[in-house]
Design an enzyme around this catalytic site. Structure first.
Site: not given
Ligand code: IPE
Ligand code: IPE
Ligand code: MG
Length: 258
Positions: A33, A37, A50, A145
Site C-alpha cells: 500500500d 501517496r 504503481h 520459491l
Molecule cells: C489494499 O490496499 C489492497 C491492495 C494492496 C491490493 P487499499 O489501498 O485498497 O486498502 P484500503 O482502501 O486503504 O483499505
Molecule cells: C496500493 O497503493 C496499490 C493498490 C491497491 C493496487 P494505493 O494505490 O492504494 O496507494 P494509496 O493508499 O492511495 O497511497
Molecule cells: Mg491504498
C-alpha cells in the site's frame, strides 16, 4: 564502489548479521500500500506510483530468493479496488500484463512458481487472464520459491467460494457436513497447498487487513510500516523479519512460568 553504495551495503550487512537463520518465516504476505501517496508527494500521477510499485515487487522477490524464503504472497488488486477510477484500473491491468510478459523468463530461470489467487473468471480482461494461465502453467514445476499474487482477491469472496463448493458437494451427497474440519476446510480455499503466512507486512502505515487472507492470517504476526510500497526494499524486509523474530508466538498457549 561509491561511498553511497558502500554505506548501503554495510547497513544491509549489519541487518543480515542480526538475523537468526533458525527462525526465518516460511511464508511472508505483503499488503502493498502507498503507491498513490508516494506519487502524490512527488507531484506525479498515481500511474507512476504503481509503476514504481512494480519495481518494488521485483526487489522484494529477489530479496526473498536470496534469503531462501520459500513462500511470498502479495496483494496486487482487491475485489474492492474496482471502485477506483476506470483509468487507474485499466492502467493496473496493463501493468500486470506487461509484468508477466517481461518477467516470465527470469521467473523461470530463478525457479519461481507463480500462483494467482482471486476471482480470475470475473471482470478481469481476457488478455490478462490468458497471460496469467500461461505463467502459472510454465512455472508450475518450480519449487525454489512459490510467489502467489492475489488478483481480484477478497478474503470474504474466498470464504464464500469455499462455502459454495462445500454446499454443492453436500447437496450432491458426496460430503457429510460433520466431516468438515479446520484442517480440511483449507483444501477448499484458493491457497490450498500453501502454508499459512507467518508474517504479514503492510506498507503505507494503515493498521487494517483490507479483506486480505482472512482465514489464513489467523495467527500471523502483523507488521505495519509507514514506508510507502515503492520505497520498500531488502533492508525494509530485513527489518520486518528482525521484528518478527523478536515477537513471541504463543498460539493461545502460555510460554512463561507464571
Ligand atoms: C489494499 O490496499 C489492497 C491492495 C494492496 C491490493 P487499499 O489501498 O485498497 O486498502 P484500503 O482502501 O486503504 O483499505
Ligand atoms: C496500493 O497503493 C496499490 C493498490 C491497491 C493496487 P494505493 O494505490 O492504494 O496507494 P494509496 O493508499 O492511495 O497511497
Ligand atoms: Mg491504498
Amino acid at each position: 564502489m561509491s561511498t553511497l553504495t558502500q554505506n548501503v551495503s554495510s547497513e544491509e550487512q549489519h541487518l543480515l548479521a542480526q538475523l537468526n537463520r533458525e527462525r526465518m518465516p516460511t511464508h511472508i504476505a505483503i499488503i502493498m500500500d502507498g503507491n498513490g501517496r508516494w506519487a502524490k508527494e512527488r507531484g506525479l500521477s498515481v500511474h507512476h506510483g504503481h509503476q514504481a510499485g512494480r519495481e518494488a515487487v521485483k526487489r522484494t522477490l529477489e530479496a526473498c530468493l536470496q534469503l531462501e524464503i520459500p513462500y511470498l504472497t502479495v496483494y496486487a488488486f482487491s475485489t474492492e479496488n474496482w471502485r477506483r477510477p476506470a483509468s487507474e484500473v485499466n492502467f493496473l491491468m496493463k501493468l500486470l500484463e506487461q509484468a508477466i510478459e517481461e518477467e516470465l523468463d527470469e521467473l523461470k530461470q530463478n525457479g519461481v512458481r507463480v500462483r494467482v489467487i482471486g476471482r480470475l473468471n470475473d471482470q478481469l480482461p481476457a488478455s490478462l487472464v490468458q497471460k496469467v494461465h500461461r505463467v502459472i502453467e510454465e512455472t508450475q514445476h518450480n519449487r525454489r520459491l512459490t510467489f502467489t499474487v492475489a488478483l481480484n482477491y477478497g478474503g470474504r469472496a474466498e470464504i464464500i467460494d469455499a462455502a459454495r463448493k462445500l454446499a454443492a458437494e453436500a447437496a450432491a451427497g458426496r460430503l457429510d457436513p460433520r466431516s468438515i474440519t479446520e484442517e480440511n476446510f483449507h483444501e477448499f480455499l484458493y491457497t490450498n497447498g500453501t502454508p499459512d503466512p507467518d508474517l504479514v507486512i503492510r506498507t503505507g502505515g494503515e493498521m487494517r487487513l483490507s479483506n486480505f487472507l482472512l482465514w489464513q492470517l489467523a495467527y500471523a504476526e502483523f507488521i505495519s510500516t509507514p514506508i510507502y510500497w515503492p520505497d520498500f526494499d531488502k533492508k525494509e524486509l530485513l527489518r520486518a523479519i528482525l521484528e518478527y523474530q523478536r515477537r513471541e508466538r504463543r498460539f493461545g498457549g502460555r510460554n512463561g512460568s507464571y
